[in-house]
Design an enzyme around this catalytic site. Structure first.
Site, PDB file in Angstrom:
ATOM      1  N   ASP A  37       0.809  -1.221   0.000  1.00 43.55           N
ATOM      2  CA  ASP A  37       0.000   0.000   0.000  1.00 43.55           C
ATOM      3  C   ASP A  37       0.842   1.271   0.000  1.00 43.55           C
ATOM      4  O   ASP A  37       0.517   2.248  -0.665  1.00 43.55           O
ATOM      5  CB  ASP A  37      -0.902   0.039   1.243  1.00 43.55           C
ATOM      6  CG  ASP A  37      -2.051  -0.926   1.094  1.00 43.55           C
ATOM      7  OD1 ASP A  37      -2.123  -1.564   0.015  1.00 43.55           O
ATOM      8  OD2 ASP A  37      -2.853  -1.042   2.033  1.00 43.55           O
ATOM      9  N   TYR A  55       2.073   2.316  -3.388  1.00 44.56           N
ATOM     10  CA  TYR A  55       0.956   2.870  -4.153  1.00 44.56           C
ATOM     11  C   TYR A  55       0.636   4.298  -3.703  1.00 44.56           C
ATOM     12  O   TYR A  55       0.499   5.218  -4.519  1.00 44.56           O
ATOM     13  CB  TYR A  55      -0.257   1.961  -3.951  1.00 44.56           C
ATOM     14  CG  TYR A  55      -1.517   2.449  -4.611  1.00 44.56           C
ATOM     15  CD1 TYR A  55      -1.742   2.197  -5.952  1.00 44.56           C
ATOM     16  CD2 TYR A  55      -2.471   3.163  -3.884  1.00 44.56           C
ATOM     17  CE1 TYR A  55      -2.897   2.653  -6.569  1.00 44.56           C
ATOM     18  CE2 TYR A  55      -3.626   3.621  -4.480  1.00 44.56           C
ATOM     19  CZ  TYR A  55      -3.841   3.357  -5.824  1.00 44.56           C
ATOM     20  OH  TYR A  55      -4.968   3.811  -6.424  1.00 44.56           O
ATOM     21  N   GLU A 106     -31.854   2.676 -33.467  1.00 49.98           N
ATOM     22  CA  GLU A 106     -30.652   2.489 -32.653  1.00 49.98           C
ATOM     23  C   GLU A 106     -30.759   1.164 -31.897  1.00 49.98           C
ATOM     24  O   GLU A 106     -31.836   0.579 -31.799  1.00 49.98           O
ATOM     25  CB  GLU A 106     -30.485   3.645 -31.666  1.00 49.98           C
ATOM     26  CG  GLU A 106     -31.625   3.759 -30.689  1.00 49.98           C
ATOM     27  CD  GLU A 106     -31.621   5.078 -29.922  1.00 49.98           C
ATOM     28  OE1 GLU A 106     -30.746   5.234 -29.062  1.00 49.98           O
ATOM     29  OE2 GLU A 106     -32.495   5.921 -30.175  1.00 49.98           O
ATOM     30  N   LYS A 110     -30.978  -1.374 -28.850  1.00 50.97           N
ATOM     31  CA  LYS A 110     -31.539  -1.356 -27.506  1.00 50.97           C
ATOM     32  C   LYS A 110     -30.591  -2.162 -26.612  1.00 50.97           C
ATOM     33  O   LYS A 110     -30.493  -3.387 -26.754  1.00 50.97           O
ATOM     34  CB  LYS A 110     -32.942  -1.963 -27.516  1.00 50.97           C
ATOM     35  CG  LYS A 110     -33.641  -1.848 -26.184  1.00 50.97           C
ATOM     36  CD  LYS A 110     -35.117  -2.131 -26.363  1.00 50.97           C
ATOM     37  CE  LYS A 110     -35.927  -1.847 -25.133  1.00 50.97           C
ATOM     38  NZ  LYS A 110     -35.574  -2.614 -23.973  1.00 50.97           N
ATOM     39  N   ASP A 122     -28.964  -3.927 -23.338  1.00 50.71           N
ATOM     40  CA  ASP A 122     -29.588  -4.685 -22.261  1.00 50.71           C
ATOM     41  C   ASP A 122     -28.814  -4.462 -20.967  1.00 50.71           C
ATOM     42  O   ASP A 122     -27.940  -5.248 -20.600  1.00 50.71           O
ATOM     43  CB  ASP A 122     -29.611  -6.170 -22.634  1.00 50.71           C
ATOM     44  CG  ASP A 122     -30.616  -6.925 -21.798  1.00 50.71           C
ATOM     45  OD1 ASP A 122     -31.429  -6.266 -21.119  1.00 50.71           O
ATOM     46  OD2 ASP A 122     -30.584  -8.157 -21.819  1.00 50.71           O
ATOM     47  N   ARG A 167     -33.758   4.041 -12.465  1.00 52.34           N
ATOM     48  CA  ARG A 167     -35.095   4.350 -12.937  1.00 52.34           C
ATOM     49  C   ARG A 167     -36.136   4.201 -11.830  1.00 52.34           C
ATOM     50  O   ARG A 167     -37.054   4.981 -11.716  1.00 52.34           O
ATOM     51  CB  ARG A 167     -35.427   3.398 -14.091  1.00 52.34           C
ATOM     52  CG  ARG A 167     -36.827   3.515 -14.592  1.00 52.34           C
ATOM     53  CD  ARG A 167     -37.057   2.554 -15.741  1.00 52.34           C
ATOM     54  NE  ARG A 167     -38.346   2.786 -16.320  1.00 52.34           N
ATOM     55  CZ  ARG A 167     -39.479   2.291 -15.851  1.00 52.34           C
ATOM     56  NH1 ARG A 167     -39.457   1.513 -14.788  1.00 52.34           N
ATOM     57  NH2 ARG A 167     -40.620   2.558 -16.425  1.00 52.34           N
ATOM     58  N   GLU A 184     -27.813   3.835 -20.717  1.00 54.06           N
ATOM     59  CA  GLU A 184     -27.827   2.493 -20.161  1.00 54.06           C
ATOM     60  C   GLU A 184     -26.460   2.161 -19.583  1.00 54.06           C
ATOM     61  O   GLU A 184     -25.445   2.340 -20.261  1.00 54.06           O
ATOM     62  CB  GLU A 184     -28.190   1.529 -21.310  1.00 54.06           C
ATOM     63  CG  GLU A 184     -28.694   0.211 -20.866  1.00 54.06           C
ATOM     64  CD  GLU A 184     -30.208   0.181 -20.613  1.00 54.06           C
ATOM     65  OE1 GLU A 184     -30.850   1.263 -20.555  1.00 54.06           O
ATOM     66  OE2 GLU A 184     -30.732  -0.924 -20.458  1.00 54.06           O
ATOM     67  N   TYR A 229     -23.701   3.859 -22.230  1.00 60.01           N
ATOM     68  CA  TYR A 229     -24.080   4.408 -23.531  1.00 60.01           C
ATOM     69  C   TYR A 229     -25.253   5.363 -23.334  1.00 60.01           C
ATOM     70  O   TYR A 229     -26.236   5.024 -22.669  1.00 60.01           O
ATOM     71  CB  TYR A 229     -24.478   3.293 -24.500  1.00 60.01           C
ATOM     72  CG  TYR A 229     -23.274   2.713 -25.202  1.00 60.01           C
ATOM     73  CD1 TYR A 229     -22.946   3.101 -26.484  1.00 60.01           C
ATOM     74  CD2 TYR A 229     -22.442   1.809 -24.550  1.00 60.01           C
ATOM     75  CE1 TYR A 229     -21.820   2.605 -27.115  1.00 60.01           C
ATOM     76  CE2 TYR A 229     -21.311   1.295 -25.169  1.00 60.01           C
ATOM     77  CZ  TYR A 229     -21.003   1.707 -26.454  1.00 60.01           C
ATOM     78  OH  TYR A 229     -19.888   1.221 -27.072  1.00 60.01           O
ATOM     79  N   LYS A 253     -38.283  -6.367 -30.890  1.00 62.36           N
ATOM     80  CA  LYS A 253     -37.582  -7.493 -30.248  1.00 62.36           C
ATOM     81  C   LYS A 253     -37.345  -8.590 -31.272  1.00 62.36           C
ATOM     82  O   LYS A 253     -38.284  -8.987 -31.986  1.00 62.36           O
ATOM     83  CB  LYS A 253     -38.437  -8.064 -29.116  1.00 62.36           C
ATOM     84  CG  LYS A 253     -38.677  -7.093 -27.968  1.00 62.36           C
ATOM     85  CD  LYS A 253     -37.443  -6.978 -27.107  1.00 62.36           C
ATOM     86  CE  LYS A 253     -37.547  -5.944 -26.030  1.00 62.36           C
ATOM     87  NZ  LYS A 253     -38.240  -6.341 -24.845  1.00 62.36           N
ATOM     88  N   CYS A 306     -54.303 -29.569  -3.279  1.00 62.58           N
ATOM     89  CA  CYS A 306     -53.301 -28.501  -3.395  1.00 62.58           C
ATOM     90  C   CYS A 306     -51.960 -28.976  -2.834  1.00 62.58           C
ATOM     91  O   CYS A 306     -51.914 -29.494  -1.715  1.00 62.58           O
ATOM     92  CB  CYS A 306     -53.787 -27.265  -2.645  1.00 62.58           C
ATOM     93  SG  CYS A 306     -52.523 -25.993  -2.494  1.00 62.58           S
ATOM     94  N   CYS A 309     -51.528 -26.830   0.650  1.00 62.58           N
ATOM     95  CA  CYS A 309     -52.407 -26.893   1.828  1.00 62.58           C
ATOM     96  C   CYS A 309     -53.330 -28.114   1.811  1.00 62.58           C
ATOM     97  O   CYS A 309     -54.148 -28.280   2.707  1.00 62.58           O
ATOM     98  CB  CYS A 309     -53.252 -25.625   1.906  1.00 62.58           C
ATOM     99  SG  CYS A 309     -54.570 -25.619   0.678  1.00 62.58           S
ATOM    100  N   CYS A 352     -56.886 -23.820  -6.343  1.00 57.14           N
ATOM    101  CA  CYS A 352     -57.098 -24.311  -4.987  1.00 57.14           C
ATOM    102  C   CYS A 352     -58.296 -23.565  -4.391  1.00 57.14           C
ATOM    103  O   CYS A 352     -58.361 -22.341  -4.428  1.00 57.14           O
ATOM    104  CB  CYS A 352     -55.837 -24.048  -4.158  1.00 57.14           C
ATOM    105  SG  CYS A 352     -56.092 -24.354  -2.411  1.00 57.14           S
ATOM    106  N   CYS A 395     -55.526 -20.936   2.028  1.00 55.06           N
ATOM    107  CA  CYS A 395     -54.322 -21.639   1.547  1.00 55.06           C
ATOM    108  C   CYS A 395     -53.063 -20.810   1.790  1.00 55.06           C
ATOM    109  O   CYS A 395     -52.993 -19.635   1.449  1.00 55.06           O
ATOM    110  CB  CYS A 395     -54.451 -21.937   0.058  1.00 55.06           C
ATOM    111  SG  CYS A 395     -52.954 -22.630  -0.642  1.00 55.06           S
TER     112      CYS A 395
END
Ligand code: IVH
Length: 677
Positions: free
Chosen positions: A34, A37, A115, A117, A119, A138, A176, A226, A320, A414, A417, A440, A445
């Site tokens: 350290d 540095y 443009e 999209k 992810d 967001r 993004e 971007y 898409k 079910c 339950c 059910c 439940c």
């Protein structure tokens, strides 16, 4: 030291400090102690003090991460962060185009902007006088979280805007935050070695990294950014033209942001399809995960006319690409009991890679679907996954059968339950065909409660209580319903196995913090059938208080814009059920406070009632109506003495005459346009 010599030394120091830092933080392999540095850093600082002309605000040493935070602060977005409507085929692009053309003046030629999209995670960046002032997630579009410190560690986010032109006084950039495919691969290699869970895809990894409270951890993840939009800008130099979406991208580029290198103005639908086809060819080898193509109307004026409906702008569409597929063998079929009690069969298989994610479950929707596709346990099947959605099983490869495959039967009791399972017909697809749902019948439940609890707690945003914790609290008898959450005490939790003082304290703190909730979220949390986030907001905006919603008549509910008969009935019925009212009372008794809904929109049309008649030439009636409402006005269907203006287009109906009779002011389209400017 000579100036030139100093500059060389500064550059050398910068490079070496960056290399050492990466070794330490990213590869976890420090090569110096350290103090070595620190000594280099000190020398760089001193040199920059002497030669401030070499200070580079965007350089590495200014991206020193701040202190870890206790939690992220909430920030209200000045401009709502919207989502996009999806289109899944070229036909749907054509439909979108037809729809918007109907809303625009006749024969208007439209230019589009295409443009990529990306992810990743949507981020808003606010710069004041060229300096990064705030970066936020967001969230729900209205309120996000302040992740400025983490965003500062992303090298492609300028801390200070440099441009050859004028720097805006204020700019909100949208874009993004991303992790490259290569970085994810390296990160997962390390995680695997250390026995940690692997990230399923680049988006989860980017989101997870930005949710780290310690910016140093976020920094290690080597994220990228971007930019794709400017939500607001104030700039002195009015010579900078921002008339199109393309202009926004050019300005972002000039301000040193990464913008998509494939961006293109298209002047016809053919050019859009060409763009879609071209990108599809290189998509797999693209360094970042992508989620399709964003198609926008290029002209910002036309964007303004088309406006926003619900959560998404009408002037944009997200194309898409067809879902990706893979094959796998079904090991088992399990049954999930949902919040409303409906049983959903789920195929279980070994982890399989599809569309960039590793999945081990896929939905089979319902019994009809299993029978229609003739799917059996042990079958080799084709699974399909598109973007965000849960993968689904689309086909059984019958030729791969060995004869050992087993047919699946819905249980008669079910699985949670042991309540009785019944069938009912439901009309559930576009063509109106009905199918059979199994559900059910036990109102008590536990599975229904558990799903409901998870929903309730996530709408209340009590992040500290994930599904596992909720289940534990239920199993240990600490809570029986969601209202009990607000009576939890620190000691109850701290005394449980595997919970310490600290985690108990965090949970209690968070519950305390989230007790106050907006009316819209409160309604959403109630889990009323057919009432999701958007409808809850519509109800809150219309009625303003819960008491008014409780007593609303069915017809009154039905009259609200965007609320149809089925939803109105469901809301009406919900508030007629004594158990539901008791539950709401219990919540309030336990300390939940419903905040007052905001008043009606205020604007220059506040207090004015409009009636529309005839065809407008610059915009559709629907859009004109939206504009009036956004400026605080009201729109009614018929003229009365309460009407303030009748807006008259071409070929007006009898409403103009009625207005004349009653002496109501008649507005021509040009006058109206001047008023809304
Ligand atoms: S424009 C109206 N352009 O997609 C919202 N969005 O599905 C403005 N996204 O929340 C979006 N790449 O996170 C736009 N080139 C791009 C994008 C993009 C990715 C994301 C964004 C948004 C989500 C909506």
């Amino acid at each position: 030291m000579e100036k030139q010599e100093a500059e060389n030394r500064i550059n050398k120091l910068r490079l070496e400090i960056k290399r050492l830092r990466d070794l330490y933080h990213i590869q976890n392999a420090p090569s110096v102690t350290d103090d070595v540095y620190e000594s280099l850093t000190r020398e760089l600082k001193e040199l920059l003090k002497k030669y401030p002309e070499f200070i580079d605000s965007n350089s590495y040493e200014n991206r020193v991460a701040g202190k870890p935070l206790d939690k992220f602060e909430k920030v209200k977005h000045k401009n709502r962060m919207l989502s996009l409507n999806d289109v899944f085929s070229k036909e749907e692009v054509l439909d979108w185009d037809k729809r918007i053309k109907k809303l625009l003046p006749n024969n208007k030629h439209i230019e589009y902007f295409c443009e990529i999209k990306f992810d990743g995670l949507a981020v808003s960046l606010i710069y004041k006088n060229g300096k990064l002032a705030q970066g936020a997630t967001r969230g729900d579009g209205f309120v996000g979280e302040d992740i400025t410190e983490n965003l500062k560690t992303i090298n492609s986010i300028p801390l200070v805007l440099n441009s050859k032109g004028v720097i805006p006084e204020y700019i909100e950039v949208r874009g993004e935050a991303l992790m490259s495919k290569k970085t994810l691969e390296n990160l997962n290699k390390i995680n695997k070695k250390e026995g940690q869970t692997l990230f399923a895809n680049t988006r989860n990894a980017a989101a997870g990294s930005l949710r780290q409270l310690d910016p140093l951890l976020a920094k290690e993840r080597n994220l990228d950014f971007y930019a794709y939009d400017i939500a607001e800008i104030k700039i002195k130099d009015s010579n900078i033209p921002i008339k199109t979406h393309k202009d926004k991208h050019s300005l972002l580029y000039d301000l040193n942001f990464n913008v998509g290198e494939y961006d293109k103005v298209c002047s016809s639908l053919e050019e859009i399809f060409d763009f879609i086809n071209k990108f599809e060819k290189v998509r797999d080898s693209f360094p970042f995960g992508t989620d399709g193509i964003v198609i926008s109307v290029n002209d910002l004026n036309l964007q303004g006319i088309l406006g926003v409906v619900g959560k998404a702008p009408r002037y944009m569409a997200a194309f898409k690409y067809p879902a990706e597929r893979a094959t796998t063998i079904i090991k088992d079929i399990k049954v999930n009991v949902g919040r409303t009690g409906v049983l959903t069969p789920l195929a279980i298989f070994s982890p399989t890679l599809v569309a960039g994610s590793t999945v081990s479950k896929a939905t089979l929707h319902n019994m009809d679907q299993i029978e229609r596709l003739d799917i059996r346990i042990g079958d080799t099947v084709v699974i399909e996954k598109a973007g965000d959605v849960i993968p689904k099983v689309v086909e059984a490869l019958i030729k791969m059968r060995t004869g050992k495959e087993k047919k699946f039967k819905m249980p008669s009791l079910c699985p949670v339950c042991k309540g009785i399972i019944k069938k009912k017909e439901v009309g559930n697809n576009k063509s109106g065909d009905s199918s059979v749902a199994f559900y059910c019948t036990n109102t008590k439940c536990k599975a229904k409660d558990e799903r409901y609890l998870e929903h309730f707690i996530s709408v209340f945003e009590i992040y500290e209580m994930g599904p596992k914790i909720i289940r534990r609290f239920k199993d240990e008898g600490l809570i029986t319903d969601s209202a009990d959450v607000f009576t939890l005490e620190k000691e109850d939790i701290a005394s449980m196995e595997r919970f310490g003082e600290k985690s108990a304290e965090n949970i209690i703190k968070e519950i305390e913090l989230k007790k106050k909730i907006s009316l819209a979220r409160f309604i959403w949390a109630l889990g009323i059938l057919h009432v999701g986030e958007e409808t809850s907001r519509d109800l809150a905006n219309h009625f303003k208080t819960l008491d008014k919603i409780k007593v609303a008549r069915e017809e009154e509910l039905n009259e609200i814009e965007n609320i149809g008969g089925v939803v109105a009935k469901s809301v009406y019925d919900f508030f007629r059920d004594k158990d539901n009212i008791d539950f709401i009372n219990k919540l309030e008794k336990n300390g939940v406070v419903i905040l007052k809904a905001e008043g009606e929109k205020k604007g220059k049309f506040s207090g004015f009632n409009f009636v529309l008649t005839g065809t407008l030439s610059s915009m559709s009636r629907e859009i004109a109506k939206e504009k009036i409402i956004n400026l605080g006005g009201k729109v009614s269907g018929s003229v009365s003495k309460n009407t303030s203006f009748v807006l008259v287009g071409e070929d007006p109906g009898s409403k103009q005459k009625e207005a004349e009779k009653l002496g109501v002011k008649i507005l021509k389209e040009e006058e109206f346009l001047r008023m809304i400017k």
